[in-house]
Design a protein around this motif. Structure first.
Motif, PDB file in Angstrom:
ATOM      1  N   GLY A  50      -9.288   2.132  -1.105  1.00 24.86           N
ATOM      2  CA  GLY A  50      -8.064   0.880  -1.524  1.00 24.86           C
ATOM      3  C   GLY A  50      -6.763   1.621  -2.784  1.00 24.86           C
ATOM      4  O   GLY A  50      -6.335  -0.013  -2.877  1.00 24.86           O
ATOM      5  N   ASP A  51      -7.280   1.851  -4.256  1.00 25.94           N
ATOM      6  CA  ASP A  51      -6.224   2.411  -4.798  1.00 25.94           C
ATOM      7  C   ASP A  51      -4.777   3.491  -4.388  1.00 25.94           C
ATOM      8  O   ASP A  51      -5.476   5.077  -3.939  1.00 25.94           O
ATOM      9  CB  ASP A  51      -6.818   3.431  -5.891  1.00 25.94           C
ATOM     10  N   THR A  52      -4.083   3.294  -3.721  1.00 27.49           N
ATOM     11  CA  THR A  52      -2.548   4.132  -3.341  1.00 27.49           C
ATOM     12  C   THR A  52      -2.238   4.549  -5.171  1.00 27.49           C
ATOM     13  O   THR A  52      -1.446   5.828  -4.710  1.00 27.49           O
ATOM     14  CB  THR A  52      -2.263   3.446  -2.754  1.00 27.49           C
ATOM     15  N   LYS A  53      -2.705   3.951  -5.860  1.00 27.21           N
ATOM     16  CA  LYS A  53      -1.149   4.163  -6.995  1.00 27.21           C
ATOM     17  C   LYS A  53      -1.706   5.507  -7.611  1.00 27.21           C
ATOM     18  O   LYS A  53      -0.819   6.300  -8.279  1.00 27.21           O
ATOM     19  CB  LYS A  53      -2.045   2.935  -7.734  1.00 27.21           C
ATOM     20  N   ILE A  85      -8.596  20.242  -3.176  1.00 26.31           N
ATOM     21  CA  ILE A  85      -9.964  19.236  -3.804  1.00 26.31           C
ATOM     22  C   ILE A  85      -8.749  18.092  -4.561  1.00 26.31           C
ATOM     23  O   ILE A  85      -9.457  17.271  -4.483  1.00 26.31           O
ATOM     24  CB  ILE A  85     -10.771  20.290  -5.499  1.00 26.31           C
ATOM     25  N   PRO A  86      -7.999  18.409  -5.371  1.00 28.31           N
ATOM     26  CA  PRO A  86      -6.845  17.075  -5.315  1.00 28.31           C
ATOM     27  C   PRO A  86      -6.774  16.252  -4.334  1.00 28.31           C
ATOM     28  O   PRO A  86      -6.852  15.277  -4.510  1.00 28.31           O
ATOM     29  CB  PRO A  86      -5.772  17.587  -6.405  1.00 28.31           C
ATOM     30  N   MET A  87      -6.408  17.176  -2.824  1.00 30.85           N
ATOM     31  CA  MET A  87      -5.832  16.386  -1.890  1.00 30.85           C
ATOM     32  C   MET A  87      -7.205  15.542  -1.198  1.00 30.85           C
ATOM     33  O   MET A  87      -6.948  13.787  -0.725  1.00 30.85           O
ATOM     34  CB  MET A  87      -5.219  17.083  -1.063  1.00 30.85           C
ATOM     35  N   ILE A  88      -8.634  16.222  -1.117  1.00 30.70           N
ATOM     36  CA  ILE A  88      -9.537  15.108  -0.411  1.00 30.70           C
ATOM     37  C   ILE A  88      -9.915  14.105  -1.741  1.00 30.70           C
ATOM     38  O   ILE A  88     -10.471  13.106  -1.393  1.00 30.70           O
ATOM     39  CB  ILE A  88     -10.447  16.129  -0.743  1.00 30.70           C
ATOM     40  N   GLY A  89      -9.909  14.719  -2.809  1.00 33.17           N
ATOM     41  CA  GLY A  89      -9.893  13.274  -3.807  1.00 33.17           C
ATOM     42  C   GLY A  89      -9.380  12.421  -3.777  1.00 33.17           C
ATOM     43  O   GLY A  89      -9.742  11.081  -3.687  1.00 33.17           O
ATOM     44  N   ASN A  90      -7.922  12.510  -3.785  1.00 33.74           N
ATOM     45  CA  ASN A  90      -7.160  11.433  -3.057  1.00 33.74           C
ATOM     46  C   ASN A  90      -7.216  10.900  -2.013  1.00 33.74           C
ATOM     47  O   ASN A  90      -7.231   9.402  -1.988  1.00 33.74           O
ATOM     48  CB  ASN A  90      -5.136  12.222  -3.528  1.00 33.74           C
ATOM     49  N   SER A  91      -7.332  12.080  -1.188  1.00 34.50           N
ATOM     50  CA  SER A  91      -7.992  10.474   0.789  1.00 34.50           C
ATOM     51  C   SER A  91      -9.484   9.929   0.531  1.00 34.50           C
ATOM     52  O   SER A  91      -9.808   8.601   0.380  1.00 34.50           O
ATOM     53  CB  SER A  91      -8.512  11.816   1.209  1.00 34.50           C
ATOM     54  N   MET A  97       0.648  -1.050  -0.534  1.00 34.72           N
ATOM     55  CA  MET A  97      -0.278  -0.046   0.006  1.00 34.72           C
ATOM     56  C   MET A  97       0.763   1.615  -0.274  1.00 34.72           C
ATOM     57  O   MET A  97       0.038   2.361  -0.205  1.00 34.72           O
ATOM     58  CB  MET A  97      -0.497  -0.102   1.322  1.00 34.72           C
ATOM     59  N   THR A  98       2.085   1.223   0.462  1.00 33.59           N
ATOM     60  CA  THR A  98       2.801   2.567   0.990  1.00 33.59           C
ATOM     61  C   THR A  98       3.874   2.603  -0.367  1.00 33.59           C
ATOM     62  O   THR A  98       3.986   4.289  -0.829  1.00 33.59           O
ATOM     63  CB  THR A  98       3.681   2.195   1.912  1.00 33.59           C
ATOM     64  N   TRP A  99       4.534   1.425  -1.282  1.00 34.37           N
ATOM     65  CA  TRP A  99       5.295   2.203  -1.905  1.00 34.37           C
ATOM     66  C   TRP A  99       4.848   3.134  -2.891  1.00 34.37           C
ATOM     67  O   TRP A  99       5.810   4.062  -3.603  1.00 34.37           O
ATOM     68  CB  TRP A  99       6.288   1.063  -2.088  1.00 34.37           C
ATOM     69  N   PRO A 100       3.431   3.015  -3.816  1.00 28.39           N
ATOM     70  CA  PRO A 100       3.707   3.819  -4.724  1.00 28.39           C
ATOM     71  C   PRO A 100       3.116   5.465  -3.769  1.00 28.39           C
ATOM     72  O   PRO A 100       3.486   6.238  -4.515  1.00 28.39           O
ATOM     73  CB  PRO A 100       1.907   3.469  -5.085  1.00 28.39           C
TER      74      PRO A 100
END
Length: 465
Positions: A154-157, A142-148, A13-16
């Motif tokens: 489950g998508d970290t990539k 907006i991109p920061m919250i969207g990334n959350s 989960m972390t490396w991406p």
């Protein structure tokens, strides 16, 4: 996340996220490098903006923590539609709060930066940068919250790729707009801010397309104002204390900046550059602080407190070992760092003090950050807020101030390291006691459930007989 090997799952989960954050932060350091070419006053001006810009970013991070925690819990309970509603509300709420904060920052710019110790000449440079930064702040949130939202699913990539793209665009646009290369006009500090806003706008467009059109993880609007208020309450229950905890950091940073400013503009310039270097050294910590909470939240929801504690300990051991190695790397690269960021001997000297002393505390500082994230993941945001208060205003600021009184800038840096060590010890014991209590509650609930089941079966047996 519930049954796989803990170390391997966390790393997967972390490396991406490491890749995305490393790219983004690296290009932010490039941004500092280009600004340093304009002169020491320009570099000092960027140093003064740190407490203000970090306040906005900290608010966004806190809201992102709340968003991720609430949505992950909804998705885990197969409440997909409610998760979509929460995601929509999170974006609108974040835009409203950050827009308001940016407006207040613009209106009260003069008293804020005067209080931080910026001279009138440097304040002119600060305004060149911050006026554009404030105008584009919503495009950052907006991109920061969207990334959350994506990480909660489950998508970290994908979030890491979006962060990397934004950092790359900013690094490419910086020299073009700052120095006026090719057809572009030389805009100086304004060019640096405009490069960031353009990069944010691209990230904004991408994240909205992915969330609304392609992935359909959110709706363009909450279904009703009532639903927006309901979702907002859930988000703020965790997000507000988390945001408050994060916003304490720029307040403390502002106090330290004011103390450093008493040593002159070169000291502020070096301190600002050192803060950027700290962000590079903390890349893995930042990545883990984003991926450890979903892991903890899901296992906590499943009642697997043992896996929660094991994941927490695994993350701390890894961070301590990695940061020890990072300290040696920074020492070896000190001449390169000075050549890149210092245009004056005074700046180079303060940078040397910073690099030799401050990274000694990065490992234990990482332990505190991860503990804070873990508290939020366990839906204990007040404990996270209290830990931040202890770290910054019981330990860090007082001991740094005392160190400055006794030994100048060197004493200030030593005081900060001591504060981080003491707070890390407190945070570890605090987290283990809390999770031990949670384990007891889970075991008691399981025993009660087992007794109820047994009693029910016994009653059915008697009725059947």
């Amino acid at each position: 996340m519930l049954n796989g090997p803990i170390g391997r799952t966390l790393w997967g989960m972390t490396w991406p996220m490491i890749f995305g954050i490393a790219t983004l932060i690296s290009f932010n350091v490039v941004d500092t490098f280009f600004i340093s070419l304009l002169g020491t006053e320009e570099l000092a001006a960027i140093g003064f903006t740190f407490p203000v810009t970090f306040t906005v970013i900290s608010l966004t991070i806190g809201l992102g923590i709340g968003t991720s925690a609430v949505i992950a819990r909804k998705l885990g309970a197969d409440q997909d539609q409610e998760a979509r509603h929460v995601g929509s509300s999170a974006l609108w709420l974040s835009a409203l709060l950050v827009g308001t904060l940016a407006l207040l920052g613009w209106v009260f710019a003069d008293p804020i930066f005067s209080m931080l110790g910026a001279s009138s000449d440097i304040q002119l440079l600060i305004k060149d940068y911050m006026n554009i930064w404030y105008a584009g702040a919503v495009l950052l949130v907006i991109p920061m919250i969207g990334n959350s939202i994506m990480r909660a699913s489950g998508d970290t990539k994908t979030p890491s790729l979006i962060m990397a793209l934004g950092g790359l665009m900013n690094a490419v646009l910086d020299p073009l707009l700052i120095f006026g290369l090719g057809p572009f006009p030389a805009m100086g500090m304004q060019g640096a801010a405009l490069a960031s806003v353009i990069a944010w706008a691209v990230g904004f467009t991408l994240i909205i397309y992915l969330l609304v059109k392609k992935r359909r993880l959110i709706d363009p609007l909450p279904p009703s104002f009532k639903e927006f208020i309901t979702s907002t309450r859930k988000l703020l229950t965790i997000g507000l204390p988390a945001a408050g905890a994060n916003m304490l950091t720029p307040i403390a940073l502002g106090i330290l900046t004011a103390i450093v400013a008493t040593h002159g503009a070169p000291a502020v310039a070096a301190f600002g550059a050192g803060a950027r270097l700290e962000s590079i050294a903390s890349i893995v910590i930042l990545a883990l602080s984003m991926t450890l909470p979903p892991f903890i939240s899901q296992n906590f929801g499943a009642g697997k407190i043992g896996r929660v504690q094991e994941a927490y300990k695994t993350a701390l051991k890894f961070v301590l070992l990695l940061q020890a190695m990072m300290y040696l790397v920074m020492l070896a690269m000190l001449p390169v760092i000075q050549a890149a960021f210092a245009r004056e001997e005074a700046v180079a000297q303060v940078l040397a003090y910073f690099v030799i002393i401050m990274p000694l505390g990065y490992g234990v500082q990482g332990c505190i950050i991860l503990t804070n994230s873990a508290f939020n993941a366990l839906h204990h945001p007040i404990q996270a807020l209290l830990l931040s208060i202890v770290r910054l205003f019981v330990m860090f600021v007082p001991l740094s101030w005392l160190g400055n009184q006794l030994g100048g800038l060197v004493g200030l840096f030593i005081g900060g390291v001591i504060a981080n060590v003491l707070t890390a010890l407190i945070s570890y014991r605090w987290f283990m006691r809390l999770t031990d209590a949670e384990r007891g509650s889970v075991e008691a609930a399981e025993r009660a459930k087992a007794l109820a089941t047994a009693s029910s079966k016994e009653g059915e047996g008697r009725y059947g007989a």
